[in-house]
Design a protein around this motif. Structure first.
Motif, mmCIF file in Angstrom:
data_model
loop_
_atom_site.group_PDB
_atom_site.id
_atom_site.type_symbol
_atom_site.label_atom_id
_atom_site.label_comp_id
_atom_site.label_asym_id
_atom_site.label_seq_id
_atom_site.Cartn_x
_atom_site.Cartn_y
_atom_site.Cartn_z
ATOM 1 N N VAL A 1 16.507 -6.207 0.501
ATOM 2 C CA VAL A 1 15.587 -5.142 0.129
ATOM 3 C C VAL A 1 16.268 -3.792 0.234
ATOM 4 O O VAL A 1 16.836 -3.443 1.252
ATOM 5 N N ASN A 2 16.188 -3.028 -0.845
ATOM 6 C CA ASN A 2 16.708 -1.655 -0.852
ATOM 7 C C ASN A 2 15.593 -0.724 -1.249
ATOM 8 O O ASN A 2 15.116 -0.762 -2.372
ATOM 9 N N LEU A 3 15.174 0.115 -0.293
ATOM 10 C CA LEU A 3 14.048 0.990 -0.591
ATOM 11 C C LEU A 3 14.274 2.365 -0.034
ATOM 12 O O LEU A 3 14.959 2.547 0.965
ATOM 13 N N SER A 4 13.637 3.317 -0.686
ATOM 14 C CA SER A 4 13.718 4.679 -0.206
ATOM 15 C C SER A 4 12.341 5.278 -0.410
ATOM 16 O O SER A 4 12.001 5.692 -1.501
ATOM 17 N N VAL A 5 11.532 5.297 0.645
ATOM 18 C CA VAL A 5 10.126 5.651 0.463
ATOM 19 C C VAL A 5 9.868 7.107 0.833
ATOM 20 O O VAL A 5 10.071 7.502 1.977
ATOM 21 N N PRO A 6 9.424 7.916 -0.129
ATOM 22 C CA PRO A 6 9.144 9.323 0.167
ATOM 23 C C PRO A 6 7.745 9.481 0.773
ATOM 24 O O PRO A 6 6.990 8.509 0.818
ATOM 25 N N PRO A 7 7.404 10.703 1.202
ATOM 26 C CA PRO A 7 6.041 10.909 1.722
ATOM 27 C C PRO A 7 5.002 10.727 0.628
ATOM 28 O O PRO A 7 5.311 10.730 -0.550
ATOM 29 N N GLY A 8 3.760 10.558 1.038
ATOM 30 C CA GLY A 8 2.695 10.329 0.077
ATOM 31 C C GLY A 8 2.210 8.898 0.225
ATOM 32 O O GLY A 8 2.613 8.186 1.131
ATOM 33 N N ILE A 9 1.360 8.503 -0.681
ATOM 34 C CA ILE A 9 0.767 7.171 -0.583
ATOM 35 C C ILE A 9 1.600 6.173 -1.390
ATOM 36 O O ILE A 9 1.773 6.301 -2.590
ATOM 37 N N THR A 10 2.105 5.171 -0.678
ATOM 38 C CA THR A 10 2.883 4.113 -1.322
ATOM 39 C C THR A 10 2.139 2.808 -1.138
ATOM 40 O O THR A 10 1.773 2.453 -0.031
ATOM 41 N N SER A 11 1.946 2.088 -2.222
ATOM 42 C CA SER A 11 1.230 0.823 -2.105
ATOM 43 C C SER A 11 2.169 -0.360 -2.171
ATOM 44 O O SER A 11 3.099 -0.384 -2.966
ATOM 45 N N LEU A 12 1.911 -1.345 -1.321
ATOM 46 C CA LEU A 12 2.655 -2.597 -1.348
ATOM 47 C C LEU A 12 1.789 -3.641 -2.019
ATOM 48 O O LEU A 12 0.679 -3.913 -1.583
ATOM 49 N N VAL A 13 2.307 -4.221 -3.080
ATOM 50 C CA VAL A 13 1.489 -5.143 -3.855
ATOM 51 C C VAL A 13 2.247 -6.454 -4.048
ATOM 52 O O VAL A 13 3.454 -6.445 -4.249
ATOM 53 N N GLY A 14 1.541 -7.545 -3.978
ATOM 54 C CA GLY A 14 2.206 -8.815 -4.227
ATOM 55 C C GLY A 14 1.332 -9.961 -3.775
ATOM 56 O O GLY A 14 0.384 -9.748 -3.017
ATOM 57 N N ARG B 1 -5.456 4.073 -8.588
ATOM 58 C CA ARG B 1 -6.063 5.387 -8.429
ATOM 59 C C ARG B 1 -5.399 6.214 -7.353
ATOM 60 O O ARG B 1 -5.269 7.409 -7.461
ATOM 61 N N ILE B 2 -5.045 5.574 -6.260
ATOM 62 C CA ILE B 2 -4.639 6.396 -5.127
ATOM 63 C C ILE B 2 -3.136 6.541 -4.945
ATOM 64 O O ILE B 2 -2.691 7.450 -4.266
ATOM 65 N N SER B 3 -2.342 5.626 -5.511
ATOM 66 C CA SER B 3 -0.934 5.642 -5.109
ATOM 67 C C SER B 3 -0.095 6.645 -5.848
ATOM 68 O O SER B 3 -0.295 6.900 -7.019
ATOM 69 N N ASP B 4 0.856 7.195 -5.085
ATOM 70 C CA ASP B 4 1.887 7.988 -5.731
ATOM 71 C C ASP B 4 2.998 7.079 -6.217
ATOM 72 O O ASP B 4 3.588 7.302 -7.252
ATOM 73 N N GLN B 5 3.319 6.088 -5.409
ATOM 74 C CA GLN B 5 4.276 5.083 -5.889
ATOM 75 C C GLN B 5 3.873 3.694 -5.426
ATOM 76 O O GLN B 5 3.099 3.534 -4.507
ATOM 77 N N VAL B 6 4.442 2.692 -6.094
ATOM 78 C CA VAL B 6 4.103 1.300 -5.787
ATOM 79 C C VAL B 6 5.362 0.512 -5.503
ATOM 80 O O VAL B 6 6.417 0.794 -6.075
ATOM 81 N N ILE B 7 5.247 -0.479 -4.622
ATOM 82 C CA ILE B 7 6.341 -1.423 -4.404
ATOM 83 C C ILE B 7 5.788 -2.802 -4.696
ATOM 84 O O ILE B 7 4.843 -3.241 -4.045
ATOM 85 N N LEU B 8 6.350 -3.486 -5.685
ATOM 86 C CA LEU B 8 5.888 -4.836 -6.005
ATOM 87 C C LEU B 8 6.810 -5.866 -5.386
ATOM 88 O O LEU B 8 8.016 -5.816 -5.560
ATOM 89 N N LEU B 9 6.197 -6.785 -4.647
ATOM 90 C CA LEU B 9 6.976 -7.821 -3.983
ATOM 91 C C LEU B 9 6.612 -9.175 -4.532
ATOM 92 O O LEU B 9 5.448 -9.440 -4.829
ATOM 93 N N SER B 10 7.628 -10.027 -4.621
ATOM 94 C CA SER B 10 7.305 -11.385 -5.032
ATOM 95 C C SER B 10 8.319 -12.325 -4.421
ATOM 96 O O SER B 10 9.518 -12.129 -4.589
ATOM 97 N N ALA C 1 9.853 -4.368 -8.132
ATOM 98 C CA ALA C 1 9.823 -3.048 -8.761
ATOM 99 C C ALA C 1 9.377 -2.035 -7.739
ATOM 100 O O ALA C 1 8.656 -2.358 -6.809
ATOM 101 N N GLU C 2 9.808 -0.787 -7.909
ATOM 102 C CA GLU C 2 9.293 0.267 -7.041
ATOM 103 C C GLU C 2 9.355 1.596 -7.770
ATOM 104 O O GLU C 2 10.213 1.811 -8.616
ATOM 105 N N GLY C 3 8.413 2.470 -7.449
ATOM 106 C CA GLY C 3 8.393 3.791 -8.054
ATOM 107 C C GLY C 3 7.002 4.160 -8.512
ATOM 108 O O GLY C 3 6.051 3.451 -8.250
ATOM 109 N N ALA C 4 6.906 5.307 -9.216
ATOM 110 C CA ALA C 4 5.611 5.712 -9.770
ATOM 111 C C ALA C 4 5.257 4.749 -10.893
ATOM 112 O O ALA C 4 6.121 4.298 -11.627
ATOM 113 N N ILE C 5 3.971 4.475 -11.035
ATOM 114 C CA ILE C 5 3.614 3.356 -11.915
ATOM 115 C C ILE C 5 3.969 3.582 -13.382
ATOM 116 O O ILE C 5 4.402 2.660 -14.079
#
Lengths: 315, 299, 314
Positions: free
Chosen positions: C24-37, C199-208, C214-218
């Motif tokens: 996993v390589n991630l760089s999460v900035p401030p704000g709302i980030t959603s984890l989806v999967g 609605r709420i996220s600034d960025q998303v991280i998709l896990l499978s 995938a990660e980033g703004a939608i």
């Protein structure tokens, strides 16, 4: 079959339910016949109590509740023979394979053993559980347990289904499947559904009538179908390349418009104005209209409005 | 040609009669039980004593066999109420063990996994639920106690003749009623304990504990208060006394049943034993009523 | 720069042979980030790694510059609201929140003040002195949230925080997250309710299956999914005329009747050009538009494309 002679699915007449000393449901009155009825309300509003009363687990303190014309207080057994229940909480028998569990439940509902087996398999097929049905339920994942709960609720062929938070804990593909199943059941017409859920989107998608409870009273009750057909002059558009001056131009056409930021504009069109005029305006200014909806009171608006108003007991 | 779409369909067929539905639970519980090897072995094991008794009865009547073994007929055990009481004592003890093993598994899992709403949202009442579960135990324990007992009685009657039968019919009744009291009591006790204790091993342990603790407690009360009323909670004592009365013998003669001894010199009138057992059963029913519900009401 | 980010550098975590997350390589900035999967994809593992509860088998993690081998600092920085609905026995809501503050080292007065502040933020003041066992599920959820917030963490990790909340409480909690995000807090939320995530996220991280898919703004994520042309749904009174005109354009890949038979589904390689074209067609052909909307610029569609039905119930 003449619709007028069929008793309503649920009929409440000044229903009052107490638990211990606490008054939970306060004189609920209403009649519901939709294919799918959504039951909404904040925590503590009395949704579970209402469902438990209709199932016969609580006796009404006063007033009546009828399911398909049978009084819940005096004919609880008849009522229960017509319904299927999918509880919100985990509910299963751990050391049994899924198919045996559903089969036993179907037999307890009165099906002869051979038919019970057949229909259990059908129910599993319908909910999409394949080989899994031969494994012990204790080993199922959450999504599988939810589907097994749905299977036991429909295997005996009820006329009314109670689904309590059916998409609870399901991941996106499983949620989609559950909602699809619910819509399939709804569209058949011979099996009515009552869905209690906190997710307004789900209820909006699946239900045609909605009952909103608040503090033991009915805060609102409406027919979503009718709502959807109304309210055609409200528009919401999402633009790219526009700014607030665009809004001013829209207003010059006679609309009331508001800039929502990020290219979003809400507007009310006057009678007789066609949408094409907006497009003309956009074309003249090289503005893209990326999204355009007729806005109608969505369930969210209805719900929030219901929460603000003081509630009374009747529809 | 046609394409069939598999979908939900409503049920319009035949339904089973309502009164018979409680038996569905019994049937399923029985099938589940049969699969457990330990149970099968244990159950077959409990048939040893009846077989031995049957052999005893047979040998007693078969003089030639006796001569062969060099025993004089008169010195062998007489087949009378003491014999059957002893038989009952052993089998009922085995019944106790089996009950502690099987009983908790009947109700605890349903409560632990919140299955009661599923049962009770059907045209199925709490009474039917308890009846269904109890029937399982009643049938099982009957197969261990009075059924082989009556078989032994039948064997003896066959070998002794009609007159013996007429004179000793009371024994058949004693076997049936004595076992009946014990198994109904056991069934209610294990169902109510397993309704209150959700973990199976603990429920089983509790059943054991209840007996020995109650007995110990009773004796302690007797010793401390210098009375005999402590025996009212000594369950083996109570049951032993009731058996003796059902076999029409005076209490003082003792039950002769191992594990169900009546304390000598501390006999309690039989009607009080009945009342005591009855109260315990009512208490168990009340416990069951509190726990077997569609929805828990927290105050 | 790192002081503002949660950084995962080639992180893997295995449980014996079982895969938690891999590379996993991630760089999460401030704000709302959603984890989806899907369930089992590694969301909980990722969250446990972020909060320092487990260590990676390989790779490095740095939360706002703090590494997991500095637990004192890390636990002050991070607040965690798990998905599990269990509590110490016999406590009231207020006790629950305050006791953890005391563990953090705040003195009694400070702890009380912070506890009440936090409880007020989740609107639970009325019920705070009742026992947790008497709460409804939604109330327990909010109290867990209050506890996670109470020490003013800069990173908030929330595992399905809206579970069991009624619509009002959902809206309030979402507003709370948005306020926190605006303040610069890293709000990491895992959720299955994709339209809320949208609605709420600034960025998303998709896990499978243990990998970050995938990660980033939608919108940018959507733009990068090249093997699926952008889709738009158009409802109008004369779809066939529109379709005929659309086919004349080179950029249009596909035009189909929408599966509900009440509109057109348009697939195109160049979205901007297509909208302008659509504008013109509407005016020239003279049709009445019912609605226009992108069909798949949301998390739901990206989820379908990248993760699909794997992990669905068997």
């Amino acid at each position: 079959m003449n619709v007028a002679t069929q008793p309503p699915v649920i009929e409440l007449d000044n229903l009052v339910v107490k638990l211990g000393d606490r008054l939970i449901l306060k004189k609920l009155t209403g009649s519901f016949s939709g294919r799918a009825v959504g039951l909404l309300g904040p925590n503590g509003a009395g949704k579970s109590t209402l469902i438990n009363t209709l199932l016969g687990f609580h006796k009404p303190f006063s007033g009546t509740a009828r399911v398909f014309g049978h009084d819940v207080r005096t004919h609880a057994r008849q009522v229960r023979s017509l319904i299927g229940y999918m509880p919100e909480n985990d509910s299963f028998i751990a050391d049994m394979p899924g198919i045996r569990f559903v089969r036993m439940m179907a037999e307890l509902s009165g099906l002869p053993p051979a038919e019970a087996l057949e229909r259990s398999h059908e129910a599993f097929f319908f909910t999409g559980l394949g080989e899994v049905r031969y494994r012990n339920i204790g080993t199922y994942s959450l999504g599988m347990k939810q589907m097994a709960k749905l299977a036991q609720a429909i295997a005996h062929g009820p006329r009314l289904l109670f689904l309590d938070e059916p998409t609870n804990g399901l991941d996106p593909p499983a949620r989609l499947r559950m909602l699809q199943l619910i819509k399939e059941i709804r569209d058949r017409g011979d099996l009515h559904i009552i869905i209690s859920s906190h997710l307004l989107r789900d209820v909006e998608e699946c239900c045609d009538e909605v009952l909103i409870l608040k503090n033991g009273n009915i805060a609102a009750s409406c027919n979503l179908e009718a709502e959807r057909r109304a309210n055609r002059n409200f528009l919401e558009i999402e633009t790219r390349g526009a700014d607030e001056s665009f809004v001013a131009h829209i207003e010059q056409l006679g609309c009331r418009a508001a800039w929502g930021g990020n290219g979003r504009i809400k507007l009310v069109m006057p009678e007789g104005l066609e949408v094409r005029r907006i497009y003309q305006l956009a074309s003249d200014r090289s503005v893209q209209i990326r999204r355009l909806n007729r806005k109608r009171d969505s369930l969210e608006d209805i719900f929030l409005k219901a929460m603000e108003e003081p509630a009374n007991g009747s529809v | 040609m046609a394409v069939y779409k598999k979908t939900y369909r409503s049920y319009e067929g035949r339904m089973t009669p309502e009164w018979s539905r409680f038996f569905v639970l019994t049937r399923y519980a029985w099938e589940d039980l049969r699969r457990r090897r330990f149970f099968t072995i244990f159950f077959l094991g409990t048939m040893t004593w009846p077989i031995i008794c049957a052999l005893g009865i047979y040998i007693r009547h078969n003089l030639s066999a006796l001569e062969l073994m060099g025993i004089r007929a008169a010195s062998m055990v007489k087949i009378d109420s003491s014999f059957f009481l002893a038989f009952l004592g052993v089998q009922c003890m085995f019944a106790f063990f089996l009950n502690s093993f099987v009983g908790p598994g009947l109700v605890s899992p349903d409560l632990a996994n919140n299955a009661l709403p599923l049962y009770l949202s059907r045209p199925f009442s709490r009474t039917e639920y308890v009846l269904g579960r109890m029937s399982m135990l009643l049938i099982l324990l009957s197969l261990m106690t009075w059924i082989p007992g009556e078989f032994l009685f039948g064997l003896q009657s066959y070998l002794e003749g009609w007159d013996w039968f007429k004179a000793n019919v009371g024994l058949a009744w004693g076997l049936f009623a004595g076992s009946g009291v014990w198994i109904v009591f056991l069934a209610l006790l294990s169902l109510s304990v397993s309704a209150w204790v959700k973990w199976k091993p603990v429920a089983g342990g509790l059943l054991f504990g209840l007996f020995f603790v109650a007995a110990g407690f009773g004796q302690a009360i007797n010793a401390v208060l210098r009375t005999k009323w402590g025996n009212l909670i000594n369950i083996s004592n109570l049951v032993g006394s009731i058996w003796v009365s059902l076999f029409n013998k005076p209490l003082e003669s003792g039950s002769g049943a191992v594990f169900f001894r009546i304390a000598r010199g501390e006999e309690i009138p039989v009607w009080m034993c009945w009342v005591s057992l009855g109260l315990i059963c009512l208490f168990c029913l009340w416990l069951l009523g509190r726990k077997i519900r569609g929805v828990e009401v927290s105050r | 720069m790192n002081a503002d980010l949660i950084v995962f550098d080639n992180v893997s975590r295995f449980y014996g042979d079982v895969l938690g997350v891999n590379n996993v390589n991630l760089s999460v900035p401030p704000g709302i980030t959603s984890l989806v999967g899907p369930n089992g994809a590694g969301k909980t593992t990722l969250m446990n790694l972020m909060t320092g509860l487990i260590r990676p088998t390989r790779g490095n993690i740095s939360v706002l510059g703090v590494r997991p081998n500095q637990p004192d600092e890390l636990f002050r920085l991070v607040g965690y609201c798990t998905q599990f609905d269990t509590f110490p026995k016999g406590m009231t809501g207020f006790d629950f929140v305050k006791s953890f503050l005391l563990i953090h080292g705040f003195d009694d007065l400070d702890a009380e003040r912070r506890a009440w502040e936090s409880i007020d933020r989740v609107n639970m003041r009325d019920a705070a002195n009742r026992r947790l066992a008497a709460y409804s599920k939604g109330m327990r959820q909010r109290m867990k949230l209050a506890q996670a917030l109470s020490h003013s963490p800069r990173v908030l990790v929330l595992d399905e925080p809206l579970n069991g909340l009624d619509p009002m409480a959902r809206a309030e909690t979402i507003a709370l997250f948005e306020a926190l995000g605006a303040q610069g807090v890293h709000v990491i939320v895992s959720s299955h309710i994709l339209h809320e995530v949208d609605r709420i996220s600034d960025q998303v991280i998709l896990l499978s299956q243990g990998y970050v898919v995938a990660e980033g703004a939608i919108e940018s994520v959507r733009g990068e999914v090249k093997d699926h042309p952008i889709q738009i749904v158009l409802r109008c009174d004369n779809p066939r005329a529109v379709a005929a005109r659309l086919f004349e354009d080179d950029n249009i890949v596909e035009v189909g009747i929408h599966k509900d038979r009440q509109g057109l589904l348009i697939r195109t390689l160049d979205v901007d050009a297509m909208y302008l074209l659509l504008n013109r067609i509407i005016l020239e052909v003279g049709i009445e538009v019912e609605s226009v909307a992108p069909a798949d610029e949301d998390v739901n569609s990206v989820y379908q494309y990248l993760i699909g039905a794997e992990g669905a119930t068997v």
